[in-house]
Design a protein around this motif. Structure first.
Motif, PDB file in Angstrom:
ATOM      1  N   ARG A  96       8.709   3.078  -8.848  1.00  0.00           N
ATOM      2  CA  ARG A  96       7.433   2.347  -8.817  1.00  0.00           C
ATOM      3  C   ARG A  96       6.568   2.764  -9.995  1.00  0.00           C
ATOM      4  O   ARG A  96       6.687   3.856 -10.529  1.00  0.00           O
ATOM      5  CB  ARG A  96       6.707   2.615  -7.496  1.00  0.00           C
ATOM      6  CG  ARG A  96       7.507   2.145  -6.292  1.00  0.00           C
ATOM      7  CD  ARG A  96       6.683   2.253  -5.036  1.00  0.00           C
ATOM      8  NE  ARG A  96       5.588   1.280  -5.049  1.00  0.00           N
ATOM      9  CZ  ARG A  96       4.601   1.294  -4.159  1.00  0.00           C
ATOM     10  NH1 ARG A  96       4.559   2.219  -3.222  1.00  0.00           N
ATOM     11  NH2 ARG A  96       3.653   0.376  -4.215  1.00  0.00           N
ATOM     12  N   GLY A 252       8.892  -4.784 -11.022  1.00  0.00           N
ATOM     13  CA  GLY A 252       8.011  -5.261  -9.961  1.00  0.00           C
ATOM     14  C   GLY A 252       7.071  -6.343 -10.458  1.00  0.00           C
ATOM     15  O   GLY A 252       7.340  -7.013 -11.459  1.00  0.00           O
ATOM     16  N   LEU A 253       5.955  -6.470  -9.779  1.00  0.00           N
ATOM     17  CA  LEU A 253       5.044  -7.571 -10.050  1.00  0.00           C
ATOM     18  C   LEU A 253       4.431  -7.549 -11.445  1.00  0.00           C
ATOM     19  O   LEU A 253       3.940  -8.563 -11.925  1.00  0.00           O
ATOM     20  CB  LEU A 253       3.896  -7.539  -9.031  1.00  0.00           C
ATOM     21  CG  LEU A 253       4.228  -8.100  -7.662  1.00  0.00           C
ATOM     22  CD1 LEU A 253       3.039  -7.924  -6.737  1.00  0.00           C
ATOM     23  CD2 LEU A 253       4.587  -9.571  -7.776  1.00  0.00           C
ATOM     24  N   GLU A 431      -5.931   1.401  -8.843  1.00  0.00           N
ATOM     25  CA  GLU A 431      -5.168   2.637  -8.852  1.00  0.00           C
ATOM     26  C   GLU A 431      -4.271   2.749 -10.074  1.00  0.00           C
ATOM     27  O   GLU A 431      -4.240   3.762 -10.752  1.00  0.00           O
ATOM     28  CB  GLU A 431      -4.307   2.686  -7.585  1.00  0.00           C
ATOM     29  CG  GLU A 431      -3.890   4.046  -7.175  1.00  0.00           C
ATOM     30  CD  GLU A 431      -3.362   4.014  -5.732  1.00  0.00           C
ATOM     31  OE1 GLU A 431      -3.758   4.879  -4.973  1.00  0.00           O
ATOM     32  OE2 GLU A 431      -2.592   3.100  -5.367  1.00  0.00           O
ATOM     33  N   ARG A 436      -1.047  -7.270  -8.796  1.00  0.00           N
ATOM     34  CA  ARG A 436      -0.555  -7.298  -7.420  1.00  0.00           C
ATOM     35  C   ARG A 436      -0.887  -8.651  -6.811  1.00  0.00           C
ATOM     36  O   ARG A 436      -1.699  -9.400  -7.348  1.00  0.00           O
ATOM     37  CB  ARG A 436      -1.207  -6.200  -6.581  1.00  0.00           C
ATOM     38  CG  ARG A 436      -0.820  -4.809  -7.016  1.00  0.00           C
ATOM     39  CD  ARG A 436      -0.642  -3.880  -5.825  1.00  0.00           C
ATOM     40  NE  ARG A 436      -0.085  -2.623  -6.273  1.00  0.00           N
ATOM     41  CZ  ARG A 436      -0.528  -1.428  -5.890  1.00  0.00           C
ATOM     42  NH1 ARG A 436      -1.525  -1.330  -5.050  1.00  0.00           N
ATOM     43  NH2 ARG A 436       0.051  -0.338  -6.320  1.00  0.00           N
ATOM     44  N   ARG A 532      15.043  -7.018  -4.323  1.00  0.00           N
ATOM     45  CA  ARG A 532      14.996  -6.060  -3.229  1.00  0.00           C
ATOM     46  C   ARG A 532      13.926  -6.460  -2.236  1.00  0.00           C
ATOM     47  O   ARG A 532      13.840  -5.882  -1.158  1.00  0.00           O
ATOM     48  CB  ARG A 532      14.723  -4.663  -3.775  1.00  0.00           C
ATOM     49  CG  ARG A 532      15.603  -4.306  -4.965  1.00  0.00           C
ATOM     50  CD  ARG A 532      17.047  -4.172  -4.606  1.00  0.00           C
ATOM     51  NE  ARG A 532      17.326  -2.902  -3.959  1.00  0.00           N
ATOM     52  CZ  ARG A 532      18.503  -2.316  -3.924  1.00  0.00           C
ATOM     53  NH1 ARG A 532      19.552  -2.886  -4.488  1.00  0.00           N
ATOM     54  NH2 ARG A 532      18.659  -1.171  -3.324  1.00  0.00           N
ATOM     55  N   SER A 533      13.078  -7.385  -2.640  1.00  0.00           N
ATOM     56  CA  SER A 533      12.106  -8.014  -1.748  1.00  0.00           C
ATOM     57  C   SER A 533      11.623  -9.249  -2.511  1.00  0.00           C
ATOM     58  O   SER A 533      12.190  -9.587  -3.551  1.00  0.00           O
ATOM     59  CB  SER A 533      10.928  -7.069  -1.454  1.00  0.00           C
ATOM     60  OG  SER A 533      10.007  -7.073  -2.523  1.00  0.00           O
ATOM     61  N   LYS A 535       9.076  -9.273  -4.131  1.00  0.00           N
ATOM     62  CA  LYS A 535       8.189  -8.775  -5.173  1.00  0.00           C
ATOM     63  C   LYS A 535       8.842  -7.851  -6.187  1.00  0.00           C
ATOM     64  O   LYS A 535       8.206  -7.470  -7.162  1.00  0.00           O
ATOM     65  CB  LYS A 535       7.003  -8.039  -4.534  1.00  0.00           C
ATOM     66  CG  LYS A 535       6.077  -8.957  -3.769  1.00  0.00           C
ATOM     67  CD  LYS A 535       4.977  -8.193  -3.098  1.00  0.00           C
ATOM     68  CE  LYS A 535       4.075  -9.133  -2.300  1.00  0.00           C
ATOM     69  NZ  LYS A 535       3.307  -8.411  -1.299  1.00  0.00           N
ATOM     70  N   TRP A 536      10.060  -7.418  -5.946  1.00  0.00           N
ATOM     71  CA  TRP A 536      10.681  -6.607  -6.994  1.00  0.00           C
ATOM     72  C   TRP A 536      12.182  -6.811  -6.996  1.00  0.00           C
ATOM     73  O   TRP A 536      12.778  -7.289  -6.033  1.00  0.00           O
ATOM     74  CB  TRP A 536      10.274  -5.152  -6.917  1.00  0.00           C
ATOM     75  CG  TRP A 536      10.828  -4.349  -5.780  1.00  0.00           C
ATOM     76  CD1 TRP A 536      10.470  -4.444  -4.471  1.00  0.00           C
ATOM     77  CD2 TRP A 536      11.812  -3.318  -5.866  1.00  0.00           C
ATOM     78  NE1 TRP A 536      11.165  -3.528  -3.738  1.00  0.00           N
ATOM     79  CE2 TRP A 536      11.989  -2.815  -4.554  1.00  0.00           C
ATOM     80  CE3 TRP A 536      12.550  -2.752  -6.900  1.00  0.00           C
ATOM     81  CZ2 TRP A 536      12.890  -1.774  -4.270  1.00  0.00           C
ATOM     82  CZ3 TRP A 536      13.430  -1.722  -6.614  1.00  0.00           C
ATOM     83  CH2 TRP A 536      13.601  -1.246  -5.320  1.00  0.00           C
TER      84      TRP A 536
ATOM     85  N   ARG B 220      -1.151  -0.750  -0.541  1.00  0.00           N
ATOM     86  CA  ARG B 220      -0.128   0.194  -1.025  1.00  0.00           C
ATOM     87  C   ARG B 220       1.205  -0.064  -0.342  1.00  0.00           C
ATOM     88  O   ARG B 220       2.250  -0.049  -0.969  1.00  0.00           O
ATOM     89  CB  ARG B 220      -0.562   1.628  -0.726  1.00  0.00           C
ATOM     90  CG  ARG B 220      -1.497   2.196  -1.760  1.00  0.00           C
ATOM     91  CD  ARG B 220      -1.574   3.705  -1.658  1.00  0.00           C
ATOM     92  NE  ARG B 220      -2.798   4.144  -2.298  1.00  0.00           N
ATOM     93  CZ  ARG B 220      -3.929   4.407  -1.644  1.00  0.00           C
ATOM     94  NH1 ARG B 220      -3.970   4.332  -0.334  1.00  0.00           N
ATOM     95  NH2 ARG B 220      -5.002   4.764  -2.299  1.00  0.00           N
ATOM     96  N   SER B 222       2.273  -2.779   0.954  1.00  0.00           N
ATOM     97  CA  SER B 222       2.912  -4.081   0.723  1.00  0.00           C
ATOM     98  C   SER B 222       3.248  -4.267  -0.756  1.00  0.00           C
ATOM     99  O   SER B 222       3.728  -5.304  -1.160  1.00  0.00           O
ATOM    100  CB  SER B 222       1.985  -5.215   1.183  1.00  0.00           C
ATOM    101  OG  SER B 222       0.849  -5.262   0.343  1.00  0.00           O
ATOM    102  N   GLY B 223       3.001  -3.249  -1.579  1.00  0.00           N
ATOM    103  CA  GLY B 223       3.283  -3.358  -3.007  1.00  0.00           C
ATOM    104  C   GLY B 223       4.772  -3.394  -3.284  1.00  0.00           C
ATOM    105  O   GLY B 223       5.592  -3.055  -2.431  1.00  0.00           O
ATOM    106  N   ALA B 224       5.096  -3.809  -4.514  1.00  0.00           N
ATOM    107  CA  ALA B 224       6.503  -3.897  -4.900  1.00  0.00           C
ATOM    108  C   ALA B 224       7.152  -2.526  -4.784  1.00  0.00           C
ATOM    109  O   ALA B 224       6.642  -1.546  -5.314  1.00  0.00           O
ATOM    110  CB  ALA B 224       6.611  -4.418  -6.320  1.00  0.00           C
ATOM    111  N   GLY B 225       8.270  -2.471  -4.079  1.00  0.00           N
ATOM    112  CA  GLY B 225       9.026  -1.231  -4.003  1.00  0.00           C
ATOM    113  C   GLY B 225       8.514  -0.253  -2.974  1.00  0.00           C
ATOM    114  O   GLY B 225       9.083   0.820  -2.800  1.00  0.00           O
ATOM    115  N   ALA B 226       7.433  -0.602  -2.287  1.00  0.00           N
ATOM    116  CA  ALA B 226       6.879   0.331  -1.312  1.00  0.00           C
ATOM    117  C   ALA B 226       7.851   0.549  -0.165  1.00  0.00           C
ATOM    118  O   ALA B 226       8.550  -0.369   0.253  1.00  0.00           O
ATOM    119  CB  ALA B 226       5.556  -0.210  -0.778  1.00  0.00           C
ATOM    120  N   THR B 228      10.564   2.174   0.099  1.00  0.00           N
ATOM    121  CA  THR B 228      12.001   2.288  -0.135  1.00  0.00           C
ATOM    122  C   THR B 228      12.251   3.565  -0.925  1.00  0.00           C
ATOM    123  O   THR B 228      11.363   4.084  -1.575  1.00  0.00           O
ATOM    124  CB  THR B 228      12.524   1.094  -0.954  1.00  0.00           C
ATOM    125  OG1 THR B 228      11.768   1.026  -2.164  1.00  0.00           O
ATOM    126  CG2 THR B 228      12.369  -0.193  -0.186  1.00  0.00           C
TER     127      THR B 228
END
Lengths: 557, 232
Positions: A96, A252-253, A431, A436, A532-533, A535-536, B220, B222-226, B228
Motif C-alpha cells: 500500500r 491502487g487508486l 493522510e 480515493r 484483487r478488488s 480498487k487495486w 482506511r 475500504s482503501g485499495a489493498g486494505a 490484505t
C-alpha cells in the motif's frame, strides 16, 4: 492528432472506431497489451540501436543488503538504475502507498553516477516520498519480494537445483514494484527536460527502462542469496526460467485519475492504437507472412490466457470469455477469410462473435504482424499538454453549447437526480495525499470532491449556458462564472481531440476504477491483469521478454 | 544549479534548509492545490499552477507572490473596458482572475492588447507575466509591460534587467501599462529553475491540505489493498 492522421494514403473513415465505442469503461477495461505498448517501444528501440547493458557496481552483503548499479548505454547517452536492497521485517512489508519501508528501492540516474552520487542517493532513495532527488534522476521506485516465490527460488538454487516451474508460473515474478514515480516527482527531472531526447520521447520510456533493469536486479539478488546460502553447490537460475519471470506491479487508486487528468495524452495513445487498427483493416490483401504472424500471435495469446490467473469474479468471467473467444478465433482462422479486405472481414467477424475482451485481444493480434505499417505511430503517442491548455475566449457561447451537444451527449443524458448516478466521489486523502473513492451517502468529504466527475461538470456547464446570448464570447462568460473554467477547457480540447474523454459517468455506483487502471496498464504493456478488488490490481511487466544483457551479443550478468 | 544556489539549498547545520528547488512539475501541482485550497475554482487553480510553473522555469520564483494572493484572496475580477482594466469600485484586482481574463480576451476585437491598456491596481503583478506570455504567443507578437519606470518585454521568455524583475517580483500592488510590440522577440538564454523558500512551500502545502479529506477508520478499511497481507 494531426500527426496521426497524416498518413501517406489516408484510411477511409469506415475503418475507424468512434469515440463512443472506444471510450467506454467496459471496453477500456478489456484492453490488451500490443505492439504500441510502451515497453514494446522500448524493446524495439534498444534492439534497433544496439544498446549495451552492464552491471557496473555490486556491493551486497550476506543478508542481501547493499547497492548495485545497472547501466544502459545508448548511441548518445547512458542511463543507470541505482538499486538499494534492504532487510525488511515481514511486519513492515506492505504494497500500500502508506508503506514506509520496502525490500528494495531504486532511482534511474541520467548518465553514470559517481560514488558521491550513490551516497547522495543512498541518503534519499530508501526514504522514497520522504526523501528528495534531483534533476539528475528520472524516476524513483520501490519493490517488495514475492515472499513465497523468492524463498522457493533461493532455497532451490542453494541446493543446486532449479525451482519448480509450477511455482514460477503461479506467481510469475520475484519482486513487484508498488510505485514508479517519474516526471518531476520529488525533485526528479521534469518531462520537459528529457522530452526532446528520441529515446525518451515516447511516453513512460524512463519508467519502462527502470522496471526492465529492475527485473535483471531481482534475478541477481536471488542468485546472490542462493550463493550465500548454498556456497559452492549453489546453482544459478536458468535463462529460460528467467524469461518466465516478469516484474510484478501492485497498483491502487492512485493510477486511476491519471487518464482523466491527462486528456491530450490519453487521446494520443488511443488515437495511435485506433489508427493502427484502421490501417490494418483497410489493407486489400494479407501476405503469407502476415497470416503466419497472426497465427503465432494467436498461439501466444492462447498460452498467455492459460497462464493468466485471477480470483476476482469480474475477471474470472472475462478470462473465461477470453479463452472461449480465442478458441472460436482459432477455429475461424482454420480458413483465412476470402475476398477483398480480408482483415476487415476478420475484424467484422470478431464484432459479431466475440466478447469485448475477445475483440480487444483480436485488435492486439491483428496489428502484431504489421510493424512496418504501424510502428512509426509510436512517435505520435506523447503530448505537449500545454498546447491544449489555452482557452479560446473568442468562441461564442452558442458554439460552445453546440460543441457540448456534439461531444458530450453521453454526459448530458445522465440523470444525476438518481442516487446511483452520484453514489461515489473522488477525493484526496489527507493522510497520504492519494486519490480515493468515497461513498457519497455514507462518508464525509464530498464537499472536497475532486473534479473527475466530468459528466456532471459538463452537464452543469451546459445548464449555465442556457439563456445566454449565442454571440457572447466565452471570455465574458468565464469572467462572470469562473467556476466553469475547467470544464470549458476540457470541452474545447474534446472538440479537437476526440479520444480525450472517458465517456462514462465516473461517479456512478457501478463504476469500476480497475477499468481505468487496466487501460493504462495495457498501454504500458502489462500482462496478467489480476484485480484483487474493485480498487487495486496486480500485473506483470516484461513477462516473457528478453533481459537487457541478452542484447549484448551473448554476454551474461 | 550555480554555486550560491547549492549553498542555499544545502541542509543548514541546525534545522531544515531555508530554500528548496522544486521541479516545474512540483511547482505546478503544489500551486494548483494551494490555490484550490484557498477557495478558487479548479480552472483558476489550474491557471495558478501553470503560471507559477512558467515563472519557475523562467528563473523567477513566483511562490511568494502566489502565497500573498492566497493568504488574503480578494478575488476581484476586472471589468474589461477598452484601454482600462480595473474594478468598478477601484479595488485591487486579483492577478489570477485578471491574467486568465487577459488571455481569454486577447483574441477578441477590442481586446486588452489592441491598444495600450492601463491595468490595475493589481496585486502581486509579477503573476501577470505568464499570462502575458500566453497572450504574446496567441497574437504572434511580444508584449510590453511598463511600470514605475521599468519596462519588461514578454514573449516566450522574460526580457528585462534583473533589477526590473526583482522590483516587479517584490511589488505588492501596481498599476501597469500593457501593449503589444510588433517586433520579433530577441533570443533568450535558458534560465535555471527558480529556487523557492522552504517556509513559503510549507505554507502552500498547508493550503493544499485544505483540499484533502481526513482519514476515518471506515475510509482506511475500504482503501485499495486494505485488510490484505502482502507477505505472499
Amino acid at each position: 492528432m494531426a500527426q496521426v492522421m497524416d498518413h501517406s494514403s489516408p484510411v477511409p473513415a469506415e475503418f475507424y472506431r468512434s469515440p463512443d465505442q472506444v471510450m467506454r469503461l467496459s471496453r477500456m477495461g478489456s484492453a490488451h497489451p500490443m505492439r504500441l505498448s510502451f515497453l514494446r517501444i522500448l524493446l524495439r528501440r534498444v534492439q534497433a540501436e544496439g544498446w549495451q547493458f552492464s552491471r557496473t557496481h555490486w556491493e551486497m552483503d550476506d543478508k542481501g543488503v547493499g547497492r548495485a548499479v545497472y547501466r544502459a548505454k545508448g548511441p548518445q547517452r547512458s542511463y543507470s538504475l541505482v538499486a538499494f536492497a534492504h532487510d525488511l521485517p515481514a511486519e513492515k512489508r506492505s504494497d500500500r502507498v502508506i508503506a514506509t519501508a520496502w525490500d528494495a528501492t531504486f532511482a534511474l540516474f541520467d548518465g553514470e553516477p559517481t560514488l558521491a552520487d550513490l551516497d547522495r542517493l543512498q541518503a534519499n532513495v530508501p526514504l522514497q516520498e520522504a526523501g528528495r532527488i534531483t534533476n539528475r534522476e528520472l524516476s524513483l521506485s520501490r519493490a517488495n519480494h514475492s515472499v513465497r516465490l523468492f524463498r522457493h527460488v533461493v532455497d532451490a538454487l542453494a541446493e543446486g537445483r532449479q525451482p519448480d516451474l509450477a511455482e514460477i508460473d503461479a506467481v510469475g515474478y520475484l519482486m513487484r514494484t508498488t510505485a514508479v514515480y517519474g516526471s518531476g516527482k520529488f525533485g526528479a527531472a521534469d518531462r520537459g527536460q528529457i522530452a526532446d531526447r528520441p529515446e525518451l520521447s515516447a511516453p513512460f520510456q524512463a519508467e519502462m527502462l527502470s522496471v526492465w533493469l529492475t527485473r535483471w536486479f531481482t534475478v541477481d539478488v536471488a542468485n546472490h542469496m542462493a550463493l550465500v546460502k548454498g556456497g559452492a553447490k549453489a546453482a544459478t537460475l536458468d535463462l529460460d526460467i528467467c524469461h518466465k519471470l516478469g516484474v510484478g506491479n501492485s497498483t491502487g487508486l492512485g493510477m486511476a485519475p491519471f487518464l482523466i487528468r491527462h486528456p491530450l495524452l490519453i487521446n494520443n495513445w488511443i488515437a495511435a492504437r485506433e489508427e493502427a487498427l484502421a490501417r490494418v483493416r483497410a489493407l486489400d490483401v494479407a501476405s503469407d507472412a502476415a497470416v503466419a504472424g497472426v497465427r503465432t500471435a494467436l498461439a501466444d495469446a492462447i498460452t498467455n490466457a492459460a497462464h493468466w490467473h485471477s480470483e476476482h469474479p469480474i475477471q474470472v468471467k472475462r478470462l473465461a470469455d477470453l479463452r472461449s473467444d480465442l478458441g472460436h478465433l482459432k477455429a475461424y482462422l482454420q480458413d483465412w477469410p476470402k475476398g477483398a479486405k480480408p482483415w476487415n472481414t476478420l475484424w467484422q467477424w470478431g464484432q459479431d462473435h466475440l466478447s469485448q475482451e475477445g475483440q480487444e485481444a483480436l485488435l492486439a493480434i491483428m496489428i502484431e504482424p504489421h510493424g512496418d505499417l504501424i510502428d512509426g505511430l509510436a512517435d505520435c503517442m506523447s503530448a505537449d499538454e500545454r498546447r491544449g491548455f489555452r482557452i479560446n475566449g473568442a468562441m461564442g457561447v452558442g458554439a460552445l453549447r453546440a460543441l457540448l451537444q456534439t461531444h458530450y451527449a453521453w454526459a448530458l443524458n445522465v440523470d444525476f437526480d438518481q442516487p446511483g448516478q452520484v453514489a461515489q466521489f473522488w477525493y484526496v486523502s489527507e493522510e497520504k495525499l492519494e486519490p480515493r473513492l468515497g461513498d457519497r451517502a455514507a462518508e464525509d468529504g464530498a464537499d472536497l470532491e475532486q473534479p473527475l466527475c466530468i459528466a456532471r461538470l459538463a452537464q452543469s456547464l451546459f445548464e449555465a449556458l442556457q439563456g445566454r446570448d449565442d454571440a457572447e464570447p466565452v471570455a465574458s462568460f468565464l469572467l462572470a462564472q469562473p467556476e466553469h473554467r475547467l470544464m470549458v477547457r476540457r470541452a474545447q480540447q474534446a472538440a479537437i481531440f476526440p479520444f480525450s474523454e472517458v465517456r462514462d459517468n465516473l461517479i456512478a455506483k457501478d463504476m469500476l476504477p480497475i477499468d481505468l487502471m487496466r487501460c493504462k496498464l495495457a498501454f504500458f504493456g502489462a500482462s496478467h491483469f489480476d484485480p484483487r478488488s474493485d480498487k487495486w490490481v496486480r500485473i506483470s511487466l516484461f513477462h516473457g521478454a528478453p533481459y537487457p544483457f541478452e542484447f549484448n551479443g551473448g554476454g551474461g550478468s | 544549479m550555480n554555486k550560491s544556489d547549492a549553498d542555499r539549498i544545502a541542509p543548514a547545520e541546525h534545522g531544515a534548509p531555508a530554500y528548496v528547488r522544486l521541479s516545474r512539475t512540483e511547482t505546478e501541482a503544489l500551486c494548483l492545490k494551494a490555490t484550490r485550497g484557498a477557495g478558487y475554482s479548479w480552472g483558476i487553480a489550474e491557471e495558478a499552477g501553470a503560471a507559477t510553473g512558467w515563472l519557475c522555469a523562467n528563473g523567477v520564483d513566483g511562490t511568494d507572490a502566489l502565497l500573498a494572493v492566497l493568504d488574503a484572496p480578494g478575488m476581484t475580477a476586472p471589468e474589461a473596458a477598452p484601454e482600462n482594466w480595473s474594478s468598478p469600485e477601484g479595488r485591487a484586482l486579483c492577478p489570477l482572475l485578471t491574467g486568465a481574463a487577459l488571455v481569454d480576451f486577447a483574441p477578441l476585437p477590442g481586446g486588452p492588447l489592441h491598444a495600450r491598456t492601463l491595468l490595475g491596481p493589481v496585486r502581486q503583478p509579477v503573476l501577470l507575466l505568464p499570462f502575458l506570455s500566453a497572450c504574446a504567443e496567441d497574437l504572434g507578437t511580444s508584449v510590453q509591460l511598463e511600470w514605475s519606470g521599468h519596462t519588461l518585454l514578454i514573449g516566450q521568455a522574460i526580457h528585462a534587467t534583473p533589477q526590473a524583475i526583482a522590483a516587479l517580483t517584490g511589488a505588492a500592488l501596481a498599476v501597469v501599462t500593457i501593449a503589444r510590440v510588433d517586433h520579433p522577440e530577441p533570443p533568450a538564454a535558458p534560465a535555471p529553475c527558480a529556487v523557492a523558500q522552504q517556509k513559503t512551500v510549507q505554507a502552500l502545502e498547508d493550503l493544499a491540505l485544505r483540499t484533502t479529506v481526513p482519514a476515518s477508520d471506515a475510509s482506511r478499511n475500504s482503501g485499495a489493498g486494505a485488510g490484505t497481507s502482502d507477505n505472499d
